[in-house]
Design an enzyme around this catalytic site. Structure first.
Site, PDB file in Angstrom:
ATOM      1  CB  ALA A  72      -2.339   4.513 -12.450  1.00 43.04           C
ATOM      2  CG  ASN A 101      -4.041 -11.153 -11.528  1.00 43.46           C
ATOM      3  OD1 ASN A 101      -4.937 -10.328 -11.665  1.00 43.46           O
ATOM      4  ND2 ASN A 101      -3.206 -11.126 -10.514  1.00 43.46           N
ATOM      5  CB  CYS A 132      -5.730  -3.568  -8.553  1.00 44.14           C
ATOM      6  SG  CYS A 132      -5.029  -2.380  -9.709  1.00 44.14           S
ATOM      7  CG  ASN A 194      -1.101  -5.718  -6.403  1.00 43.52           C
ATOM      8  OD1 ASN A 194      -0.461  -5.040  -7.211  1.00 43.52           O
ATOM      9  ND2 ASN A 194      -2.225  -6.327  -6.730  1.00 43.52           N
TER      10      ASN A 194
HETATM   11  C1  LIG Z   1       2.661  -2.155 -15.018  1.00 42.26           C
HETATM   12  C2  LIG Z   1       2.170  -3.093 -13.950  1.00 42.26           C
HETATM   13  C3  LIG Z   1       0.959  -3.757 -14.123  1.00 42.26           C
HETATM   14  C4  LIG Z   1       0.478  -4.623 -13.131  1.00 42.26           C
HETATM   15  N1  LIG Z   1      -0.712  -5.277 -13.335  1.00 42.26           N
HETATM   16  C5  LIG Z   1      -1.165  -6.151 -12.379  1.00 42.26           C
HETATM   17  C6  LIG Z   1      -2.370  -6.892 -12.584  1.00 42.26           C
HETATM   18  O1  LIG Z   1      -3.025  -6.810 -13.632  1.00 42.26           O
HETATM   19  N2  LIG Z   1      -2.806  -7.693 -11.578  1.00 42.26           N
HETATM   20  C7  LIG Z   1      -2.082  -7.849 -10.404  1.00 42.26           C
HETATM   21  O2  LIG Z   1      -2.500  -8.600  -9.510  1.00 42.26           O
HETATM   22  N3  LIG Z   1      -0.904  -7.197 -10.212  1.00 42.26           N
HETATM   23  C8  LIG Z   1      -0.446  -6.350 -11.162  1.00 42.26           C
HETATM   24  N4  LIG Z   1       0.750  -5.698 -10.965  1.00 42.26           N
HETATM   25  C9  LIG Z   1       1.532  -5.919  -9.709  1.00 42.26           C
HETATM   26  C10 LIG Z   1       2.678  -6.903  -9.902  1.00 42.26           C
HETATM   27  O3  LIG Z   1       2.198  -8.184 -10.288  1.00 42.26           O
HETATM   28  C11 LIG Z   1       3.523  -7.042  -8.610  1.00 42.26           C
HETATM   29  O4  LIG Z   1       2.704  -7.542  -7.565  1.00 42.26           O
HETATM   30  C12 LIG Z   1       4.114  -5.708  -8.156  1.00 42.26           C
HETATM   31  O5  LIG Z   1       4.543  -4.935  -9.262  1.00 42.26           O
HETATM   32  C13 LIG Z   1       5.304  -5.899  -7.197  1.00 42.26           C
HETATM   33  O6  LIG Z   1       6.352  -6.627  -7.797  1.00 42.26           O
HETATM   34  P1  LIG Z   1       7.629  -5.912  -8.521  1.00 42.26           P
HETATM   35  O7  LIG Z   1       8.166  -4.917  -7.535  1.00 42.26           O
HETATM   36  O8  LIG Z   1       8.585  -7.039  -8.788  1.00 42.26           O
HETATM   37  O9  LIG Z   1       7.129  -5.288  -9.763  1.00 42.26           O
HETATM   38  C14 LIG Z   1       1.245  -4.831 -11.947  1.00 42.26           C
HETATM   39  C15 LIG Z   1       2.475  -4.161 -11.793  1.00 42.26           C
HETATM   40  C16 LIG Z   1       2.953  -3.321 -12.774  1.00 42.26           C
HETATM   41  C17 LIG Z   1       4.287  -2.643 -12.572  1.00 42.26           C
END
Ligand SMILES: Cc1cc2nc3c(=O)[nH]c(=O)nc-3n(C[C@H](O)[C@H](O)[C@H](O)COP(=O)(O)O)c2cc1C
Length: 305
Positions: A72, A101, A132, A194
């Site tokens: 978060a 983004n 988000c 996401n």
């Molecule tokens: C710490 C963190 C910060 C994130 N910040 C953003 C963000 O700023 N904008 C966004 O669209 N997704 C954000 N995400 C989501 C990731 O881009 C991704 O969609 C999501 O983590 C699922 O992929 P994963 O399982 O490979 O991490 C964030 C994820 C994490 C873990």
């Protein structure tokens, strides 16, 4: 056999290979530049940028859970001006497409930030975060209401000529509806998923572990859900899909591609193994070679009946 062709075309934006790094998990580039050769990535998707700087949520902002991470962060970022000044000069030195983004609290915010990026040299595309789970207003509302979603995507489309990629919320019941709505509103591609709304509780204190109480679950736990959503979305649209969710290996990435993704993005895995994206590129190439497949494009949506 010749080396397999890994090139991917996303509405005129050519990527050397289909493996990007996902927003929020790779900073703005410099944070990882000593660990990974940025030129070997398909694209860099930077952390979400709003028109103004944002401090983000109170700590703790992340907690590890079984097979995943709940975060978060609250979309902390330096704002449009700060990002362009601090990070774009660095990113322009590399031969890698930069996808920014973006997010906002109102449709006007999205319009403003999208319009301003159109004139920034070195930006190839915009990924629109309407999904988000960690802020109280804006973003999430747009991703979980089809009318609002269409309004924001259509408004952003009018403001930008850049490759436009709405990032869909992980709506299990209606992912095809949002995918089709994005296409209808002029999106060039879509990305999904996401993180999934989630929570962890400390039973001794009976308090939520995260400062924000709830967050978004990412990592291996969400991969099968994400693969299913990509498969559903692929049935609903003709535009390319970028598959995201728990990708740690080439096999994980290949599942998304076979389900219908033209490209993938590596997220949480960057925190534990920064070389994941380049390792996945090598693994995909190896798979294609072993299977006598000349182009990665031939695999997209190749799931057998
Ligand atoms: C710490 C963190 C910060 C994130 N910040 C953003 C963000 O700023 N904008 C966004 O669209 N997704 C954000 N995400 C989501 C990731 O881009 C991704 O969609 C999501 O983590 C699922 O992929 P994963 O399982 O490979 O991490 C964030 C994820 C994490 C873990």
């Amino acid at each position: 056999m010749n080396t397999p062709d890994l090139k991917v075309d996303i509405a005129g934006l050519t990527l050397k290979n289909p493996v990007m790094v996902a927003s929020g998990t790779f900073g703005y580039g410099p944070e990882y530049a000593d660990l990974v050769d940025l030129n070997r990535l398909g694209a860099i998707v930077v952390k979400g940028i709003s028109p103004w700087p944002t401090k983000g949520n109170e700590p703790p902002r992340t907690v590890e859970v079984a097979s995943g991470l709940i975060n978060a962060i609250g979309l902390q970022n330096p704002g449009f001006d700060g990002f362009v000044k601090e990070y774009m000069p660095f990113l322009r030195k590399y031969d890698v497409p930069v996808i920014v983004n973006i997010w906002g609290r109102t449709i006007e915010d999205y319009e403003e930030v999208a319009g301003r990026f159109d004139d920034v040299e070195g930006v190839a595309g915009l990924e629109v975060n309407v999904s988000c789970p960690n802020i109280k207003e804006g973003s999430c509302v747009f991703g979980s209401n089809p009318d609002m979603f269409k309004r924001v995507i259509a408004a952003v489309r009018k403001k930008t000529k850049l490759t436009l990629i709405p990032k869909l919320a992980p709506d299990i019941a209606a992912i095809g509806t949002y995918a089709a709505a994005a296409e209808e509103c002029g999106a060039d591609a879509i990305s999904l998923i996401n993180s999934i709304p989630a929570m962890a509780i400390d039973v001794e204190t009976r308090r939520a572990i995260l400062g924000n109480r709830t967050g978004g679950l990412s990592g291996p736990a969400i991969k099968p859900i994400a693969v299913k959503m990509v498969w559903e979305a692929a049935k609903a649209v003709k535009i390319p899909i970028i598959g995201i969710g728990g990708i740690y290996s080439a096999e994980d990435a290949l599942e998304f591609i076979i389900a219908g993704a033209s490209a993938v993005a590596i997220g949480t895995a960057n925190f534990t193994q920064p070389s994941t994206a380049v390792d996945v590129v090598a693994g995909i190439s190896n798979y294609l070679e072993r299977n006598g497949i000349a182009r990665v494009g031939q695999l997209v949506g190749s799931l057998e009946a």
